[in-house]
Design an enzyme around this catalytic site. Structure first.
Site, mmCIF file in Angstrom:
data_model
loop_
_atom_site.group_PDB
_atom_site.id
_atom_site.type_symbol
_atom_site.label_atom_id
_atom_site.label_comp_id
_atom_site.label_asym_id
_atom_site.label_seq_id
_atom_site.Cartn_x
_atom_site.Cartn_y
_atom_site.Cartn_z
ATOM 1 N N GLY A 1 -34.128 -19.299 -28.322
ATOM 2 C CA GLY A 1 -33.652 -18.292 -27.381
ATOM 3 C C GLY A 1 -32.159 -18.083 -27.499
ATOM 4 C CB ALA A 2 -29.684 -16.785 -25.077
ATOM 5 C CB ALA A 3 -28.968 -21.931 -25.320
ATOM 6 C CD GLU B 1 -23.640 -17.739 -16.379
ATOM 7 O OE1 GLU B 1 -24.085 -18.890 -16.234
ATOM 8 O OE2 GLU B 1 -22.675 -17.474 -17.114
ATOM 9 C CG ASP B 2 -28.092 -17.470 -15.345
ATOM 10 O OD1 ASP B 2 -27.879 -18.191 -16.330
ATOM 11 O OD2 ASP B 2 -27.955 -17.865 -14.172
ATOM 12 C CE LYS C 1 -20.281 -20.136 -15.833
ATOM 13 N NZ LYS C 1 -21.362 -19.560 -16.603
ATOM 14 C CG ASN D 1 -30.237 -28.154 -16.919
ATOM 15 O OD1 ASN D 1 -30.416 -29.298 -16.508
ATOM 16 N ND2 ASN D 1 -29.101 -27.732 -17.425
ATOM 17 C CE1 TYR E 1 -4.004 1.700 -0.275
ATOM 18 C CE2 TYR E 1 -3.578 2.609 1.906
ATOM 19 C CZ TYR E 1 -4.321 2.582 0.737
ATOM 20 O OH TYR E 1 -5.382 3.429 0.582
ATOM 21 C CG ASN F 1 -22.547 -23.987 -20.589
ATOM 22 O OD1 ASN F 1 -22.903 -24.926 -21.287
ATOM 23 N ND2 ASN F 1 -23.131 -22.802 -20.642
#
Length: 445
Positions: free
Chosen positions: A259-261, A199-200, A157, A351, A102, A381
Site C-alpha cells: 500500500g502507501a507506506a 494524511e490518511d 497531528k 497498527n 486590521y 512518524n
C-alpha cells in the site's frame, strides 16, 4: 461514571466494593446531588484498558438500585472542545492596535503583497503554516471512517506540529473521496499555506493525488503515511543493521504490504542503496507476471525481487535479513523468524496490532521494532514530519525530493550515538530535543 442511585448513602460502599471486586481502583466518589428520591454520584476509578473499563461499568450497573447514567474517561475528556485553538500573536487592547492589525493598516500590507507576491510568506502566517488534509478513507488502523471521524486525528497531528516544530497546522477534512475533487480543493486553499501534509488517504488514490498536487503547486506536498513512515523506517533500519553488523546494500529485505507506506518504504530503500527487496501482499510475493496485480503493484514488481521469489510470506522470509511489515495483524508466525538469516531484524509496524507480537518476535530476532509505545524501538512518524516541514518552511522550498528524505533519515539515525546504540535502542525517542533540529537542518541541506 455518573450514577443515579436509590436515596441510600450505603450505596456508596456497595459501588466501591463492586469496583474493587472487578479489579478496579476507586480514586474518588462524590455526591453531586442528594434528593428524597435519588442520589447522583460521580465515581472516578482506574481501569487497565477500555475493555476493563466496560467491565467495571457493567459491574456497577448490576447493583440493585444503581443506574449508570454517563461514562467518560481521560482520553475523551481531553478531547472535549477539541485539542487546538487559534491565538493572536499581537495585542488588540485599543484602537491603535486595531488600526494596525486590521483596517486601515492591514490594507497597506495587502497592497505590498499584491505588488510583490513573494512577500506573502514573510508578512503572513503562510510562511509557518501547513494544511493537514484528509478524506477520512484510511484513518489509523480504523479504515474508511469518514472526514468527521478523522478530525480528532488531524487535530492531534496539528498539535504535534506545534509541539515539536512550532508550526501552525490546520486540520482540513474533506467531504469527498473523489480524486479530482480532492486535488481541486487543495489547489484552491493552497495560497494560505506553506506546505501540504496529506494524511490518511487510501491507496492507490493517494498516489495520484500527491503526484498531481506536486505538479500543480509551488509549495511542498508530503504524504506522511508514505514518506514520513519511510524516513523513520530507513533511519531505524540503518541503526539496526549497525547493531547486527550487516550492510544496507547487501541485506535481503522483505516488505509485507504494497500500500502507501510499503510502496514509499521500498522506493526509499532502493534509493538508499538496497538491492534485494521482496514485496509480499495478499496476492503473494510480487513478480511481474503474477495475476491480479494493480497498476501500482505492477510497478513495484518491476522494481523489486531480483531473485524471482514466489509464494507466500514464509517463502519470502527464507534467508532474509530483515522483515518490514506495514500490512495486517498476526500474519507472521514467530517460528518463521527461525527461517531468516542469523541475527535477523523484524519491524512489525501494523497498527494498532502488529504482524507479530514483539515479545514473541524477540525470542528469535536480534532486533525488533514496532509502532507500539509499550515496547522498545517505536517507529513513530513524529520523528520525521515536524522536522521535515520545519526545514521546508525555513528554506521556502517549493518541493521535497528523494535526496531530502534520505538526508532526513540519516539525521534521525545519527541522533543515536555509538555509545547509546543497542538492540533495544535503535531510534531516538520522539521527545529527544535534537531530532527536529537535526531533521530540519538536513532538509535545508
Amino acid at each position: 461514571m455518573r450514577l443515579h442511585t436509590a436515596p441510600d448513602h450505603a450505596v456508596v460502599g456497595a459501588v466501591a466494593t463492586s469496583i474493587a471486586a472487578a479489579g478496579g481502583i476507586v480514586t474518588a466518589i462524590d455526591v453531586v446531588e442528594s434528593h428524597n428520591t435519588r442520589l447522583v454520584l460521580d465515581v472516578t476509578c482506574s481501569a487497565g484498558d477500555a475493555d476493563h473499563a466496560k467491565l467495571l461499568e457493567e459491574a456497577v450497573d448490576a447493583i440493585d438500585g444503581v443506574e449508570v447514567h454517563k461514562v467518560s474517561d481521560r482520553t475523551f475528556l481531553l478531547h472535549l472542545g477539541g485539542k487546538i485553538e487559534v491565538a493572536s500573536k499581537v495585542p488588540l487592547k485599543n484602537r491603535d492596535d486595531l488600526s494596525m492589525a486590521y483596517t486601515p493598516g492591514v490594507g497597506r500590507v495587502s497592497m505590498a503583497i499584491h505588488e510583490n507576491p513573494d512577500d506573502v510568506s514573510r508578512l503572513t502566517i503562510k510562511g509557518n503554516s501547513v494544511a493537514v488534509v484528509t478524506d477520512g478513507s484510511a484513518v489509523l488502523g480504523l479504515g474508511n471512517i469518514g472526514p468527521g471521524a478523522a478530525l480528532p486525528v488531524m487535530e492531534g497531528k496539528a498539535a504535534l506540529f506545534k509541539r515539536f516544530a512550532n508550526i501552525d497546522a490546520w486540520p482540513i477534512c474533506l467531504a469527498t473521496q473523489d480524486t479530482d475533487e480532492i486535488v481541486k480543493a487543495v489547489e484552491m486553499i493552497a495560497p494560505g499555506f506553506g506546505g501540504i501534509n496529506l494524511e490518511d488517504i487510501a491507496a492507490p488514490r493517494c498516489f495520484e493525488i500527491e503526484r498531481r498536487l506536486r505538479e500543480s503547486l509551488d509549495i511542498p506536498v508530503f504524504h506522511d503515511d508514505q514518506h514520513g513512515t519511510a524516513i523513520v523506517v530507513l533511519a531505524a533500519l540503518t541503526n539496526a543493521l549497525r547493531v547486527v553488523e550487516k550492510d544496507l546494500a547487501s541485506a535481503r529485505i522483505v516488505v509485507s504490504g504494497a500500500g502507501a507506506a510499503g510502496t514509499a518504504i521500498v522506493t526509499l530503500l532502493i534509493a538508499a542503496g538496497v538491492t534485494d527487496v521482496v514485496v509480499y501482499d495478499r496476492v503473494g510475493c510480487l513478480v511481474p507476471d503474477l495475476e491480479g496485480l494493480s497498476p501500482a503493484q505492477q510497478v513495484l514488481a518491476g522494481q523489486t525481487n531480483p531473485r524471482g521469489v514466489t509464494g507466500g510470506l514464509r517463502d519470502a522470509l527464507q534467508g532474509a535479513d530483515v522483515f518490514v511489515g506495514v500490512s495486517a495483524p498476526n500474519i507472521l508466525d514467530p517460528e518463521w523468524i527461525k527461517d531468516m538469516a542469523d541475527r535477523a531484524v523484524v519491524f512489525a509496524l501494523a497498527n494498532p496490532d502488529p504482524e507479530v507480537d514483539p515479545g514473541e518476535a524477540g525470542k528469535y530476532a536480534a532486533v525488533v521494532a514496532s509502532g507500539r509505545s509499550d515496547y522498545p524501538n517505536q517507529i513513530n512518524n513524529v520523528l520525521a514530519f515536524p522536522g521535515v516541514f520545519r526545514g521546508l518552511l525555513d528554506a521556502r522550498a517549493s518541493e521535497i525530493t528523494i535526496d531530502m528524505l534520505i538526508r532526513a533519515a540519516e539525521a534521525i539515525a545519527l541522533v543515536v550515538k555509538d555509545d547509546e546504540l543497542n538492540p533495544s535502542f535503535i531510534i531516538p525517542t520522539v521527545f529527544h530535543p535534537d531530532v527536529t533540529k537535526a531533521v530540519a537542518a538536513a532538509i535545508r541541506g
